[in-house]
Design an enzyme around this catalytic site. Structure first.
Site, mmCIF file in Angstrom:
data_model
loop_
_atom_site.group_PDB
_atom_site.id
_atom_site.type_symbol
_atom_site.label_atom_id
_atom_site.label_comp_id
_atom_site.label_asym_id
_atom_site.label_seq_id
_atom_site.Cartn_x
_atom_site.Cartn_y
_atom_site.Cartn_z
ATOM 1 N N ARG A 52 0.816 -1.205 0.000
ATOM 2 C CA ARG A 52 0.000 0.000 0.000
ATOM 3 C C ARG A 52 0.857 1.265 0.000
ATOM 4 O O ARG A 52 0.536 2.247 -0.651
ATOM 5 C CB ARG A 52 -0.917 0.008 1.231
ATOM 6 N N ASP A 162 -13.491 12.982 9.255
ATOM 7 C CA ASP A 162 -12.631 11.842 8.921
ATOM 8 C C ASP A 162 -11.177 12.315 8.920
ATOM 9 O O ASP A 162 -10.892 13.516 8.899
ATOM 10 C CB ASP A 162 -12.989 11.247 7.554
HETATM 11 C C1 LIG Z 1 -14.494 1.665 6.804
HETATM 12 S S1 LIG Z 1 -14.689 3.397 6.852
HETATM 13 C C2 LIG Z 1 -16.286 3.535 7.645
HETATM 14 C C3 LIG Z 1 -17.177 4.554 7.003
HETATM 15 C C4 LIG Z 1 -18.595 4.634 7.579
HETATM 16 N N1 LIG Z 1 -18.569 5.027 8.958
HETATM 17 C C5 LIG Z 1 -19.312 3.329 7.405
HETATM 18 O O1 LIG Z 1 -19.572 2.612 8.380
HETATM 19 O O2 LIG Z 1 -19.653 2.994 6.264
HETATM 20 C C6 LIG Z 1 -13.560 3.836 8.186
HETATM 21 C C7 LIG Z 1 -13.183 5.321 8.172
HETATM 22 O O3 LIG Z 1 -12.572 5.641 9.431
HETATM 23 C C8 LIG Z 1 -11.564 6.585 9.192
HETATM 24 N N2 LIG Z 1 -10.614 6.578 10.328
HETATM 25 C C9 LIG Z 1 -9.777 5.576 10.721
HETATM 26 N N3 LIG Z 1 -9.052 5.959 11.782
HETATM 27 C C10 LIG Z 1 -9.438 7.235 12.066
HETATM 28 C C11 LIG Z 1 -9.034 8.182 13.044
HETATM 29 N N4 LIG Z 1 -8.088 7.901 13.949
HETATM 30 N N5 LIG Z 1 -9.630 9.395 13.036
HETATM 31 C C12 LIG Z 1 -10.588 9.684 12.119
HETATM 32 N N6 LIG Z 1 -11.007 8.837 11.179
HETATM 33 C C13 LIG Z 1 -10.435 7.630 11.135
HETATM 34 C C14 LIG Z 1 -10.924 6.113 7.888
HETATM 35 O O4 LIG Z 1 -10.225 7.169 7.256
HETATM 36 C C15 LIG Z 1 -12.158 5.642 7.101
HETATM 37 O O5 LIG Z 1 -12.648 6.642 6.255
#
Ligand SMILES: C[S@@+](CC[C@H](N)C(=O)[O-])C[C@H]1O[C@@H](n2cnc3c(N)ncnc32)[C@H](O)[C@@H]1O
Length: 292
Positions: A52, A162
């Site tokens: 990645r 995010d």
């Molecule tokens: C799998 S997506 C989930 C999106 C949505 N909540 C859903 O359930 O469909 C996970 C998101 O969490 C964000 N994320 C992960 N760690 C994070 C952090 N420490 N602070 C803010 N966002 C974070 C990632 O960038 C990603 O966009």
């Protein structure tokens, strides 16, 4: 669902034809990602992380992973969002885990709107880890419909945050390929999307009314939160899945502090608060209510 590196070019993921990620650099990256994003990367993720990050190395024109680690040491905040985007997935969809929206429509939204009409106050929902916007815009659809149904004049808004710059950019655009609208029924497609034409053929843009209801901001959940007011509900779904236990405990305690009395926290289908917080009661499928 695997929240870490699940899609993409297999050759790139395997790290074919590029510098390899040495043990010391992987150890540094693991610690950095754990401290800064709360994400705990297992030993077995090395190859995957290498694959990645190769894209990022190329984009930055860096010769290898040691140079990338140096860059993170020099200016951690500047690169953090990009790094997080590389190692976590933004997979999401409109009306994912529909039972949460059903609960909002049938019970919570009418109750909150009525309560705030009587007693004053603002209605606030936070989509924490909103990815490319499908979650907050789906929330905005049910909120806008509830407002229309009840003729409410309550001040109601959704905050969407995010860590990933790319995800936030897509959320701000609010333009989606039509084949990504799978979870949206026909009536809502007609009501809440505008079909693109010409260069945007095959795409749909969310209605301005939804944009009006949604405020999109960058925020690392592990850092300081600038928000002042409290929330009626927090959606933090499919985000904490790879956070380690202490990070989850701290996050849930902070969520409790940000919620109104008896406010709601929605987690993803494979996430649980079991053994991690005494501030909430489980009241539905991955739905938690603040105790006091
Ligand atoms: C799998 S997506 C989930 C999106 C949505 N909540 C859903 O359930 O469909 C996970 C998101 O969490 C964000 N994320 C992960 N760690 C994070 C952090 N420490 N602070 C803010 N966002 C974070 C990632 O960038 C990603 O966009």
């Amino acid at each position: 669902m695997n929240a870490l590196v699940t899609n993409g070019d297999a050759a790139v993921q395997a790290g074919v034809g590029g510098p390899s990620l040495g043990e010391a650099e992987f150890a540094f990256l693991r610690e950095f990602v754990l401290q800064q994003c709360g994400i705990s990367l297992g030993d077995h993720k090395r190859q995957l992380v290498q694959g990645r990050l190769l894209r990022r190395l190329r984009a930055l024109n860096l010769p290898g992973f040691a140079a990338y680690c140096d860059l993170l040491r020099r200016d951690p905040d500047a690169e953090l969002g990009e790094l997080a985007s590389c190692i976590s997935t933004n997979v999401t969809s409109f009306f994912r885990e529909m039972h949460h929206y059903d609960m909002l429509v049938a019970d919570l939204l009418p109750r909150w709107l009525e309560d705030k009409k009587k007693n004053g106050g603002r209605l606030r929902i936070w989509s924490a880890g909103c990815s490319t916007g499908e979650e907050p815009y789906a929330l905005a659809m049910v909120l806008a419909e509830a407002i229309e149904r009840t003729g409410s004049t309550v001040d109601a808004k959704i905050l969407a945050t995010d860590l990933s710059p790319q995800a936030l950019e897509a959320a701000r655009k609010g333009v989606y390929p039509v084949d990504r609208l799978g979870g949206v029924d026909d009536a809502r497609r007609r009501r809440w999307f505008m079909r693109g034409e010409g260069a945007y053929d095959g795409y749909a843009q969310v209605h301005p009314r939804l944009r009006e209801l949604v405020t999109i901001q960058p925020l690392n959940l592990l850092h300081e939160w600038p928000m002042q007011g409290k929330f009626d509900a927090i959606f933090c779904r499919n985000v904490v899945i790879y956070f380690d236990k202490p990070t989850k405990q701290r996050l849930f305690a902070r969520y409790a502090g940000m919620l109104e009395s008896r406010g709601y926290l929605f987690l993803g289908h494979s996430e649980s608060m079991y053994g991690l917080s005494d501030d909430f009661d489980l009241i539905g499928r991955t739905v938690y209510r603040k105790r006091t």
